[in-house]
Each structure stands twice: as C-alpha cells, then as structure tokens.
Design a protein around this motif. Structure first.
Motif, PDB file in Angstrom:
ATOM      1  N   PRO A 100     -65.394  -4.265 -48.973  1.00  0.00           N
ATOM      2  CA  PRO A 100     -64.162  -4.973 -49.337  1.00  0.00           C
ATOM      3  C   PRO A 100     -62.901  -4.151 -49.075  1.00  0.00           C
ATOM      4  CG  PRO A 100     -65.826  -5.293 -51.032  1.00  0.00           C
ATOM      5  CD  PRO A 100     -66.361  -4.240 -50.099  1.00  0.00           C
ATOM      6  N   GLN A 101     -62.960  -2.857 -49.383  1.00  0.00           N
ATOM      7  CA  GLN A 101     -61.799  -2.005 -49.136  1.00  0.00           C
ATOM      8  C   GLN A 101     -61.594  -1.759 -47.647  1.00  0.00           C
ATOM      9  OE1 GLN A 101     -61.311   1.387 -52.001  1.00  0.00           O
ATOM     10  NE2 GLN A 101     -63.326   0.728 -52.720  1.00  0.00           N
ATOM     11  N   GLU A 122     -54.078 -11.116 -45.978  1.00  0.00           N
ATOM     12  CA  GLU A 122     -53.830  -9.707 -46.265  1.00  0.00           C
ATOM     13  C   GLU A 122     -53.237  -9.523 -47.662  1.00  0.00           C
ATOM     14  OE1 GLU A 122     -51.681  -5.834 -44.149  1.00  0.00           O
ATOM     15  OE2 GLU A 122     -51.605  -7.824 -43.215  1.00  0.00           O
ATOM     16  N   ARG A 123     -52.351 -10.417 -48.050  1.00  0.00           N
ATOM     17  CA  ARG A 123     -51.766 -10.320 -49.387  1.00  0.00           C
ATOM     18  C   ARG A 123     -52.824 -10.542 -50.464  1.00  0.00           C
ATOM     19  NH1 ARG A 123     -47.102 -12.816 -47.045  1.00  0.00           N
ATOM     20  NH2 ARG A 123     -47.802 -14.901 -47.644  1.00  0.00           N
ATOM     21  N   ARG A 124     -53.775 -11.414 -50.194  1.00  0.00           N
ATOM     22  CA  ARG A 124     -54.808 -11.713 -51.188  1.00  0.00           C
ATOM     23  C   ARG A 124     -55.828 -10.582 -51.312  1.00  0.00           C
ATOM     24  NH1 ARG A 124     -57.078 -17.672 -51.718  1.00  0.00           N
ATOM     25  NH2 ARG A 124     -57.762 -16.587 -53.584  1.00  0.00           N
ATOM     26  N   VAL A 125     -56.279 -10.042 -50.176  1.00  0.00           N
ATOM     27  CA  VAL A 125     -57.360  -9.049 -50.232  1.00  0.00           C
ATOM     28  C   VAL A 125     -56.853  -7.679 -50.662  1.00  0.00           C
ATOM     29  CG1 VAL A 125     -58.705 -10.235 -48.476  1.00  0.00           C
ATOM     30  CG2 VAL A 125     -57.148  -8.397 -47.796  1.00  0.00           C
ATOM     31  N   THR A 126     -55.531  -7.443 -50.627  1.00  0.00           N
ATOM     32  CA  THR A 126     -55.007  -6.129 -51.029  1.00  0.00           C
ATOM     33  C   THR A 126     -54.487  -6.128 -52.468  1.00  0.00           C
ATOM     34  OG1 THR A 126     -52.865  -6.704 -50.029  1.00  0.00           O
ATOM     35  CG2 THR A 126     -54.417  -5.445 -48.687  1.00  0.00           C
ATOM     36  N   ARG A 127     -54.646  -7.225 -53.180  1.00  0.00           N
ATOM     37  CA  ARG A 127     -54.142  -7.269 -54.555  1.00  0.00           C
ATOM     38  C   ARG A 127     -54.824  -6.231 -55.451  1.00  0.00           C
ATOM     39  NH1 ARG A 127     -53.784 -13.821 -55.707  1.00  0.00           N
ATOM     40  NH2 ARG A 127     -51.894 -14.192 -54.466  1.00  0.00           N
ATOM     41  N   TYR A 128     -56.106  -5.985 -55.200  1.00  0.00           N
ATOM     42  CA  TYR A 128     -56.858  -5.069 -56.062  1.00  0.00           C
ATOM     43  C   TYR A 128     -56.305  -3.653 -56.010  1.00  0.00           C
ATOM     44  CZ  TYR A 128     -59.085  -2.963 -52.013  1.00  0.00           C
ATOM     45  OH  TYR A 128     -59.318  -2.310 -50.846  1.00  0.00           O
ATOM     46  N   SER A 129     -55.631  -3.287 -54.897  1.00  0.00           N
ATOM     47  CA  SER A 129     -55.158  -1.914 -54.715  1.00  0.00           C
ATOM     48  C   SER A 129     -53.853  -1.645 -55.457  1.00  0.00           C
ATOM     49  CB  SER A 129     -54.971  -1.611 -53.222  1.00  0.00           C
ATOM     50  OG  SER A 129     -53.965  -2.436 -52.680  1.00  0.00           O
ATOM     51  N   ALA A 145     -59.935  -4.773 -46.044  1.00  0.00           N
ATOM     52  CA  ALA A 145     -58.494  -4.811 -46.306  1.00  0.00           C
ATOM     53  C   ALA A 145     -57.747  -3.842 -45.391  1.00  0.00           C
ATOM     54  CB  ALA A 145     -58.224  -4.472 -47.767  1.00  0.00           C
ATOM     55  N   LEU A 163     -57.834  -5.182 -41.629  1.00  0.00           N
ATOM     56  CA  LEU A 163     -57.377  -6.546 -41.356  1.00  0.00           C
ATOM     57  C   LEU A 163     -56.285  -6.641 -40.285  1.00  0.00           C
ATOM     58  CD1 LEU A 163     -57.762  -9.487 -41.993  1.00  0.00           C
ATOM     59  CD2 LEU A 163     -56.199  -9.247 -43.939  1.00  0.00           C
TER      60      LEU A 163
END
Length: 236
Positions: free
Chosen positions: A152-153, A224-231, A156, A159
């Motif tokens: 997952p990381q 990209e905005r969605r998958v990088t929220r965790y960071s 991101a 991407l």
C-alpha cells in the motif's frame, strides 16, 4: 490552405468508434504489465536465485529495444512457432486463428512489464526497511507484510510514475495499426481517405488523445489524494 473545422468534428465523431479498442489495448497491457513488473521487481529485490538474473536481462533487453520492434518480432515469430508446432504434433490450431489484437496485447504487455517493473521497484525501495522489520516483529510473514504494509505504501509512492506509464501505453497503443488493428490513429487514416483531409483527421485524433490523457491525469490526482491520506500522521 484553409482548415475545415466541420470535417474535424466529423472525424472526431467517427474516431469515437475506435476508442474502445484503444482503451482495451491500454488496459490489458497495463494490467498484465503490472503483474509481470511486480513479479520481476520482487525477483530482483529479493535476489531469487537464477530468476533475478533472468529478470534483469529481460528488463535490459526490453527497455533497450523499441516498442514497435517487439510487436513486429512477435507478429512474425508467433505464426512460425504456432504453425510449426501444429504441423509437427497435428494440432488443430493455426496462426490464422489468432486475432490481430492478440499480438498487440501480448507485445505491449511484455513491453509494459519491463517499464513497470522499475516503477514498482522504485515504489518498494521508497518504503522504509523498518516497516518490514516491524511487521516481522508482530508475527507477520513476509508475504503478509508485503500485502498489508509494504505494497500500500509503495503504491502511493509509485502512483505518479505509474500514471506516466499508463499515459505512455495509451499513446504507444497507436502502434497497433501496424498489425492491422483499427485503433484511433488507423481510424483517422480511414476517415481521411474519404477526401484526403489528413491534417484535420489527425488533428481530431490528437484532440481525442489529449482529452483522454487529461482524464487519466485527473483520475490519478483524485486517487493520489485518497491513497496518501494515511501518511498525514507522519508514517514514513
């Protein structure tokens, strides 16, 4: 020379019939290429005996030769191999039964695999090694850690480069016309032969490709905005 704007619109509408073919070639090559690239990247990163050398050679050869060359080699080699084996072992299949788009699928997937392997590898290298060590510390196996923590990381991080590869394959799909696949460029040539207005027809094709490219960029930005929220919490 006067520009025929009405014919540009006529050509644009006609080219829409070829969009599904172009999108199918792009989607198949990117998805298959991503699977190939992930396997290649893992083989090289974990230095799997024998396989990592084969993987490195594959990437070097494919990236060092033109995309059109791959397509033409397969286009002429596969019929020789299939017909030769069919004649020797009395198989019912013949190369004439292979759809032309199949050569594009296979060739572009092989090409995409080499380029996407570097995209995947760069994404995996961007993830801190401490992530894998922490996963092992809590009892995860390496496949579990890769699937739940690392991939997952890495996705991101990779991407933007992945988006560039998708756009590159979209544009590269225009080479499919060399094996008689009617994609957008081939359709533009067909339309232009009705009154020899090639400039207007290819301009319509350029506008259509530009529009699809912008759409891919917008979708990528949203993803990209969605998958990088965790960071946002500072996870490295």
């Amino acid at each position: 020379m006067s520009l025929d704007f009405s014919f540009i619109w006529t050509a644009f509408v006609s080219l829409l019939t070829a969009v599904p073919t172009t999108l199918k070639i792009t989607a198949v090559s990117v998805l298959c290429g991503f699977a190939i690239g992930t396997a290649i990247a893992l083989c090289r990163m974990y230095r799997v005996p024998v396989l990592h050398r084969i993987a490195a050679a594959y990437v070097t050869v494919i990236r060092g030769t033109p995309m059109l060359t791959h397509l033409l080699i397969l286009y002429f080699a596969i019929p020789l191999i299939v017909d030769g084996l069919a004649e020797r072992f009395d198989w019912p299949i013949r190369s004439a039964q292979i759809p032309m788009i199949g050569f594009a699928y296979l060739s572009f997937s092989i090409t995409a695999g080499a380029y996407l392997s570097e995209v995947v590898r760069s994404g995996l290298l961007a993830v801190s090694k401490g992530q894998m060590e922490a996963a092992h510390a809590v009892g995860m196996t390496t496949p579990q850690a890769l699937r739940r923590i690392v991939f997952p990381q890495a996705f991101a991080a990779a991407l933007p480069n992945l988006t560039n590869s998708v756009i590159g394959m979209l544009h590269g799909s225009t080479l499919a016309f060399t094996v008689s696949v009617v994609d957008i460029n081939a359709q533009a040539e067909i339309v232009a032969t009705t009154n020899w207005k090639f400039f207007e027809a290819y301009l319509a094709a350029a506008l259509l490709f530009w529009g699809m490219t912008v759409l891919i960029e917008r979708l990528s930005a949203l993803l990209e905005r969605r998958v990088t929220r965790y960071s946002r919490g500072g996870v490295a």
